[in-house]
Design an enzyme around this catalytic site. Structure first.
Site, PDB file in Angstrom:
ATOM      1  N   HIS A 184     -15.277  12.785 -13.353  1.00 25.50           N
ATOM      2  CA  HIS A 184     -16.075  12.420 -12.181  1.00 25.50           C
ATOM      3  C   HIS A 184     -17.037  13.521 -11.732  1.00 25.50           C
ATOM      4  O   HIS A 184     -16.974  14.006 -10.611  1.00 25.50           O
ATOM      5  CB  HIS A 184     -15.153  12.008 -11.025  1.00 25.50           C
ATOM      6  CG  HIS A 184     -14.231  10.889 -11.339  1.00 25.50           C
ATOM      7  ND1 HIS A 184     -13.316  10.394 -10.425  1.00 25.50           N
ATOM      8  CD2 HIS A 184     -14.053  10.155 -12.467  1.00 25.50           C
ATOM      9  CE1 HIS A 184     -12.630   9.412 -10.976  1.00 25.50           C
ATOM     10  NE2 HIS A 184     -13.066   9.257 -12.220  1.00 25.50           N
ATOM     11  N   GLU A 203     -18.418  -0.767  -8.064  1.00 23.89           N
ATOM     12  CA  GLU A 203     -19.329  -1.143  -6.989  1.00 23.89           C
ATOM     13  C   GLU A 203     -20.796  -0.905  -7.334  1.00 23.89           C
ATOM     14  O   GLU A 203     -21.134   0.057  -8.022  1.00 23.89           O
ATOM     15  CB  GLU A 203     -19.014  -0.337  -5.720  1.00 23.89           C
ATOM     16  CG  GLU A 203     -17.659  -0.629  -5.132  1.00 23.89           C
ATOM     17  CD  GLU A 203     -17.386   0.166  -3.867  1.00 23.89           C
ATOM     18  OE1 GLU A 203     -16.269   0.047  -3.332  1.00 23.89           O
ATOM     19  OE2 GLU A 203     -18.298   0.903  -3.401  1.00 23.89           O
TER      20      GLU A 203
END
Length: 402
Positions: free
Chosen positions: A157, A258
């Site tokens: 990440h 998302e």
């Protein structure tokens, strides 16, 4: 990039002129809701390609995650990487990541690179951004303009997508660095803590200075670079060239990927709220309206692991104009969603079914070229395998839908 942006919106100068292809280029035809399209190999033999950028004169730049910046001229991959690139932390999801030219590249020659930066002993890394002038096969005058307060030993990440808006501000995505998202301490998670850059999007001047109108400037409990927060693993970023709207895609945990419209100062929920489940089965809270957090424009369960993101504004595929294109690493595909505006509100329409390029390969980057065709970087999940850059063209030389 200003010249490229106008070309992408239908400039008569370059419309219909594709970048040159190698003689061995391969073509596969697929069917979409609006008609057939071709997937054509532009260049092959890349290792973990992560980003694509275009320069004047039929030049394409590609980053390879092991730390190489490659040049493709007239469809031919230069065997020698560009020199002068920074040392990278090539572990997990880290490495040399995004590349974008300065909006005034034609006058200043500046290139921006994001990467996972190792610490002095190589035990930890964070997300950083450098810029330098591209002089032939060398990046010169390289200077670091941003280093995220997001250090960690894990390889997950990093975020690292870069985008310039029409006013010349640089936006950078930064992931949560894999920080533990235990529900009982969700509000204490780094993505909810404005004193670090984990799980944020930051906004900078082109030289790394902080804009005076950033939403958290002047607050003692927040870093001034932060534009938005509450993100998990934002690996897609695109700015609509017509409206200036900022779109971002991010990975959920188990489900709940998302697509977000990014607004200044807003909290996007991770890990307090979301539409997926924690690893281990605990479901996230999805009542963001009650919690005062932003709802996504679209969410995906099961996950498609979104990466590259693009708003298409070209003429070659009229049925696809003003659509969001989002690459998927899991269940490899390109998700296409039309953008619908109603007054000040923006919605996304129904996903095209079946998805584009379903099963072709992991879609790592997707961008509109100066010829207004769609260029895609494919990567290899196992790492080390050589993969191509391909482009989408209307089949039969006709615009899609005609």
């Amino acid at each position: 990039m200003q010249a490229i942006r106008s070309a992408g919106m239908g400039s008569a100068v370059v419309l219909g002129l594709a970048l040159a292809l190698p003689a061995s280029a391969q073509t596969t035809t697929y069917q979409s809701e609006s008609g057939p399209y071709n997937v054509v190999t532009v260049v092959d033999g890349l290792q973990d390609p992560w980003s694509i950028a275009f320069l004047p004169g039929d030049v394409m730049l590609v980053t390879e995650r092991p730390g190489r910046l490659r040049t493709v001229r007239n469809g031919i991959l230069d065997p020698d990487p560009v020199g002068g690139t920074p040392e990278v932390w090539y572990q997990g999801q880290g490495g040399l990541l995004d590349v974008v030219p300065h909006p005034d590249f034609e006058s200043n020659g500046l290139i921006y690179l994001s990467f996972s930066k190792p610490d002095a002993n190589g035990s930890e890394a964070t997300t950083a951004v450098v810029r330098g002038r591209l002089d032939g096969g060398e990046l010169t005058g390289v200077e670091e303009i941003f280093e995220a307060v997001a250090w960690g030993a894990g390889g997950a990440h990093f975020g690292s997508r870069l985008a310039f808006d029409a006013d010349g501000y640089l936006f950078v995505t930064i992931g949560d660095r894999g920080a533990s998202p235990a529900m009982e301490t969700a509000y204490l998670h780094p993505s909810q803590d404005l004193t670090n850059h984990q799980g944020t999007i930051v906004r900078l001047h082109d030289d790394g200075r902080v804009p005076a109108d950033n939403p958290f400037v002047g607050r003692s409990d927040a870093l001034p670079e932060i534009w938005s927060y509450g993100h998990r693993s934002p690996q897609g970023l695109a700015i609509h060239p017509g409206t200036g709207d900022i779109y971002m895609s991010e990975h959920g945990p188990q489900g709940g990927d998302e697509l977000n419209l990014v607004l200044p100062g807003r909290n996007y929920g991770w890990p307090v709220a979301g539409y997926g489940s924690q690893y281990g089965g605990e479901r996230l809270v999805s009542t963001r309206e009650v919690l005062g957090m932003e709802e996504p424009l679209q969410h995906f369960t099961p996950s498609i692991a979104p990466s590259g993101l693009m708003v298409y504004t070209g003429e070659s595929f009229p049925e696809w104009r003003n659509s969001i294109f989002m690459g998927g690493l899991a269940h490899p595909q390109i998700a296409r969603m039309p953008l619908i505006s109603e007054g000040e509100d923006v919605y996304v329409g129904e996903l095209e079914r079946p998805p584009l390029m379903l099963g072709f390969g992991r879609i790592r980057a997707i961008t509109q070229g100066p010829d207004d065709l769609i260029y895609v970087a494919i990567d290899d999940r196992r790492g080390g395998g050589l993969t191509p850059i391909v482009r989408l063209e209307p089949a039969g030389g006709r615009s899609a839908g005609q």
